[in-house]
Scaffold this motif. Structure first.
Motif, PDB file in Angstrom:
ATOM      1  N   ARG A   1     -64.166 -93.963   8.104  1.00 42.97           N
ATOM      2  CA  ARG A   1     -63.307 -95.084   7.747  1.00 42.97           C
ATOM      3  C   ARG A   1     -61.875 -94.573   7.784  1.00 42.97           C
ATOM      4  NH1 ARG A   1     -65.214 -96.808   3.085  1.00 42.97           N
ATOM      5  NH2 ARG A   1     -66.362 -98.473   4.093  1.00 42.97           N
ATOM      6  N   GLY A   2     -61.045 -95.270   8.524  1.00 35.68           N
ATOM      7  CA  GLY A   2     -59.643 -94.866   8.603  1.00 35.68           C
ATOM      8  C   GLY A   2     -59.459 -93.463   9.141  1.00 35.68           C
ATOM      9  N   GLY A   3     -60.369 -93.029  10.031  1.00 33.47           N
ATOM     10  CA  GLY A   3     -60.260 -91.706  10.617  1.00 33.47           C
ATOM     11  C   GLY A   3     -60.809 -90.580   9.771  1.00 33.47           C
ATOM     12  N   ARG A   4     -61.321 -90.883   8.576  1.00 26.94           N
ATOM     13  CA  ARG A   4     -61.845 -89.854   7.670  1.00 26.94           C
ATOM     14  C   ARG A   4     -63.358 -89.974   7.559  1.00 26.94           C
ATOM     15  NH1 ARG A   4     -61.821 -86.238   3.733  1.00 26.94           N
ATOM     16  NH2 ARG A   4     -62.367 -86.681   1.586  1.00 26.94           N
ATOM     17  N   SER A   5     -64.035 -88.849   7.612  1.00 28.51           N
ATOM     18  CA  SER A   5     -65.483 -88.805   7.486  1.00 28.51           C
ATOM     19  C   SER A   5     -65.907 -89.130   6.058  1.00 28.51           C
ATOM     20  CB  SER A   5     -65.997 -87.412   7.865  1.00 28.51           C
ATOM     21  OG  SER A   5     -67.322 -87.226   7.428  1.00 28.51           O
ATOM     22  N   LEU A   6     -66.783 -90.127   5.916  1.00 29.44           N
ATOM     23  CA  LEU A   6     -67.321 -90.428   4.585  1.00 29.44           C
ATOM     24  C   LEU A   6     -68.220 -89.289   4.112  1.00 29.44           C
ATOM     25  CD1 LEU A   6     -68.118 -94.263   4.756  1.00 29.44           C
ATOM     26  CD2 LEU A   6     -65.991 -93.094   4.138  1.00 29.44           C
ATOM     27  N   GLY A   7     -68.862 -88.595   5.057  1.00 27.93           N
ATOM     28  CA  GLY A   7     -69.646 -87.416   4.701  1.00 27.93           C
ATOM     29  C   GLY A   7     -68.771 -86.343   4.079  1.00 27.93           C
ATOM     30  N   ALA A   8     -67.608 -86.086   4.677  1.00 22.56           N
ATOM     31  CA  ALA A   8     -66.674 -85.098   4.127  1.00 22.56           C
ATOM     32  C   ALA A   8     -66.208 -85.518   2.736  1.00 22.56           C
ATOM     33  CB  ALA A   8     -65.482 -84.915   5.061  1.00 22.56           C
ATOM     34  N   GLN A   9     -66.052 -86.814   2.530  1.00 23.30           N
ATOM     35  CA  GLN A   9     -65.653 -87.300   1.212  1.00 23.30           C
ATOM     36  C   GLN A   9     -66.743 -86.996   0.179  1.00 23.30           C
ATOM     37  OE1 GLN A   9     -64.003 -91.237   1.140  1.00 23.30           O
ATOM     38  NE2 GLN A   9     -64.072 -91.366  -1.088  1.00 23.30           N
TER      39      GLN A   9
ATOM     40  N   ASP B   1     -80.775 -93.228   0.454  1.00 23.68           N
ATOM     41  CA  ASP B   1     -80.374 -92.118  -0.410  1.00 23.68           C
ATOM     42  C   ASP B   1     -78.952 -91.722  -0.032  1.00 23.68           C
ATOM     43  OD1 ASP B   1     -80.622 -90.507   1.910  1.00 23.68           O
ATOM     44  OD2 ASP B   1     -82.603 -89.799   1.346  1.00 23.68           O
ATOM     45  N   GLY B   2     -78.514 -90.559  -0.422  1.00 27.81           N
ATOM     46  CA  GLY B   2     -77.125 -90.170  -0.217  1.00 27.81           C
ATOM     47  C   GLY B   2     -76.712 -89.924   1.216  1.00 27.81           C
ATOM     48  N   ASP B   3     -77.688 -89.746   2.123  1.00 32.43           N
ATOM     49  CA  ASP B   3     -77.330 -89.510   3.517  1.00 32.43           C
ATOM     50  C   ASP B   3     -78.133 -90.350   4.512  1.00 32.43           C
ATOM     51  OD1 ASP B   3     -79.797 -88.139   3.556  1.00 32.43           O
ATOM     52  OD2 ASP B   3     -78.844 -86.183   3.379  1.00 32.43           O
ATOM     53  N   THR B   4     -78.833 -91.370   4.020  1.00 25.52           N
ATOM     54  CA  THR B   4     -79.639 -92.215   4.899  1.00 25.52           C
ATOM     55  C   THR B   4     -79.443 -93.686   4.534  1.00 25.52           C
ATOM     56  OG1 THR B   4     -81.293 -90.446   4.985  1.00 25.52           O
ATOM     57  CG2 THR B   4     -81.970 -92.610   5.801  1.00 25.52           C
ATOM     58  N   PHE B   5     -79.267 -94.515   5.549  1.00 24.38           N
ATOM     59  CA  PHE B   5     -79.109 -95.948   5.314  1.00 24.38           C
ATOM     60  C   PHE B   5     -79.640 -96.731   6.510  1.00 24.38           C
ATOM     61  CE2 PHE B   5     -75.248 -94.547   7.419  1.00 24.38           C
ATOM     62  CZ  PHE B   5     -74.948 -95.557   8.312  1.00 24.38           C
ATOM     63  N   TRP B   6     -79.912 -97.991   6.281  1.00 26.57           N
ATOM     64  CA  TRP B   6     -80.312 -98.938   7.325  1.00 26.57           C
ATOM     65  C   TRP B   6     -79.145 -99.882   7.581  1.00 26.57           C
ATOM     66  CZ3 TRP B   6     -85.174 -99.626   9.707  1.00 26.57           C
ATOM     67  CH2 TRP B   6     -86.209 -98.804   9.242  1.00 26.57           C
ATOM     68  N   LEU B   7     -78.933-100.204   8.849  1.00 24.05           N
ATOM     69  CA  LEU B   7     -77.922-101.188   9.230  1.00 24.05           C
ATOM     70  C   LEU B   7     -78.512-102.027  10.357  1.00 24.05           C
ATOM     71  CD1 LEU B   7     -75.073-102.422   9.152  1.00 24.05           C
ATOM     72  CD2 LEU B   7     -74.360-100.623  10.748  1.00 24.05           C
TER      73      LEU B   7
ATOM     74  N   THR C   1     -83.643-103.892   6.287  1.00 25.83           N
ATOM     75  CA  THR C   1     -82.755-104.313   7.360  1.00 25.83           C
ATOM     76  C   THR C   1     -81.396-103.648   7.217  1.00 25.83           C
ATOM     77  OG1 THR C   1     -83.869-106.430   7.490  1.00 25.83           O
ATOM     78  CG2 THR C   1     -81.721-106.291   8.515  1.00 25.83           C
ATOM     79  N   THR C   2     -80.732-103.857   6.077  1.00 23.63           N
ATOM     80  CA  THR C   2     -79.439-103.247   5.780  1.00 23.63           C
ATOM     81  C   THR C   2     -79.460-102.840   4.314  1.00 23.63           C
ATOM     82  OG1 THR C   2     -78.303-104.569   7.465  1.00 23.63           O
ATOM     83  CG2 THR C   2     -76.941-103.620   5.726  1.00 23.63           C
ATOM     84  N   CYS C   3     -79.501-101.530   4.060  1.00 19.25           N
ATOM     85  CA  CYS C   3     -79.555-101.022   2.683  1.00 19.25           C
ATOM     86  C   CYS C   3     -79.366 -99.510   2.687  1.00 19.25           C
ATOM     87  CB  CYS C   3     -80.879-101.402   2.013  1.00 19.25           C
ATOM     88  SG  CYS C   3     -82.363-100.763   2.833  1.00 19.25           S
ATOM     89  N   VAL C   4     -79.155 -98.945   1.509  1.00 16.60           N
ATOM     90  CA  VAL C   4     -78.979 -97.503   1.333  1.00 16.60           C
ATOM     91  C   VAL C   4     -80.271 -96.906   0.795  1.00 16.60           C
ATOM     92  CG1 VAL C   4     -77.722 -95.722   0.040  1.00 16.60           C
ATOM     93  CG2 VAL C   4     -76.497 -97.701   0.977  1.00 16.60           C
TER      94      VAL C   4
ATOM     95  N   LEU D   1     -72.730 -93.392  -1.899  1.00 19.72           N
ATOM     96  CA  LEU D   1     -72.784 -93.831  -0.505  1.00 19.72           C
ATOM     97  C   LEU D   1     -72.793 -95.352  -0.437  1.00 19.72           C
ATOM     98  CD1 LEU D   1     -72.947 -93.317   2.518  1.00 19.72           C
ATOM     99  CD2 LEU D   1     -75.443 -93.175   2.276  1.00 19.72           C
ATOM    100  N   GLN D   2     -73.540 -95.992  -1.316  1.00 21.58           N
ATOM    101  CA  GLN D   2     -73.553 -97.452  -1.350  1.00 21.58           C
ATOM    102  C   GLN D   2     -72.129 -97.981  -1.572  1.00 21.58           C
ATOM    103  OE1 GLN D   2     -75.279 -99.331  -4.796  1.00 21.58           O
ATOM    104  NE2 GLN D   2     -75.719-101.218  -3.675  1.00 21.58           N
ATOM    105  N   SER D   3     -71.429 -97.413  -2.526  1.00 18.67           N
ATOM    106  CA  SER D   3     -70.057 -97.828  -2.814  1.00 18.67           C
ATOM    107  C   SER D   3     -69.139 -97.615  -1.609  1.00 18.67           C
ATOM    108  CB  SER D   3     -69.536 -97.050  -4.025  1.00 18.67           C
ATOM    109  OG  SER D   3     -68.191 -97.321  -4.265  1.00 18.67           O
ATOM    110  N   LEU D   4     -69.265 -96.478  -0.952  1.00 20.89           N
ATOM    111  CA  LEU D   4     -68.421 -96.192   0.214  1.00 20.89           C
ATOM    112  C   LEU D   4     -68.707 -97.146   1.364  1.00 20.89           C
ATOM    113  CD1 LEU D   4     -68.526 -92.291   0.164  1.00 20.89           C
ATOM    114  CD2 LEU D   4     -66.529 -93.745  -0.307  1.00 20.89           C
ATOM    115  N   LEU D   5     -69.990 -97.380   1.647  1.00 22.61           N
ATOM    116  CA  LEU D   5     -70.327 -98.287   2.747  1.00 22.61           C
ATOM    117  C   LEU D   5     -69.886 -99.722   2.458  1.00 22.61           C
ATOM    118  CD1 LEU D   5     -73.873 -96.990   3.751  1.00 22.61           C
ATOM    119  CD2 LEU D   5     -71.733 -96.702   5.022  1.00 22.61           C
TER     120      LEU D   5
END
Length: 124
Positions: free
Chosen positions: A95-103, A25-31, A20-23, A65-69
């Protein structure tokens, strides 16, 4: 323009069974029962890595990614395509205008997505 930070949830690492809601891998998650692929990055594979380094880095990317989300409210931004061939929603995460992917790219845990996979093996 980056989206508003209006989404938040508690993201565990995905286990077997219903997701339902989980991570994943590094670029895929459920919400909320919807599977998302972060569209502006590619992270190392953990399910079928090409080398041990890719698996190790993939695990680190998943944990990060888990930590960032879990770090607070975020927003999702759609691009040109709504879904990939696997039915995952393609979105950039901000988040805050910054891409978490770029991070993740800045931290060495992802490559920018240019339409093809880049090798993670022999890079360390």
């Amino acid at each position: 323009m980056p989206p508003q930070d209006t989404l938040s949830a508690s993201f565990p690492i995905c286990a077997s069974g219903a997701r339902t809601t989980c991570v994943v891998d590094g670029d895929t998650f459920w919400l909320d029962g919807i599977k998302y692929r972060i569209s502006d990055i590619d992270t190392p594979e953990i399910s079928e890595p090409k080398c041990a380094w890719e698996r190790e880095l993939g695990e680190r990317a998943k944990d990060r990614l888990q930590s960032l989300l879990n770090g607070g409210a975020f927003g999702l931004k759609a691009g040109l395509r709504d879904e990939d061939k696997y039915g995952r929603k393609l979105r950039e995460v901000y988040r805050g205008g910054r891409s978490l992917g770029a991070q993740l790219v800045d931290e060495g845990l992802a490559h920018r997505w240019f339409g093809f996979k880049q090798s993670w093996c022999g890079v360390n």
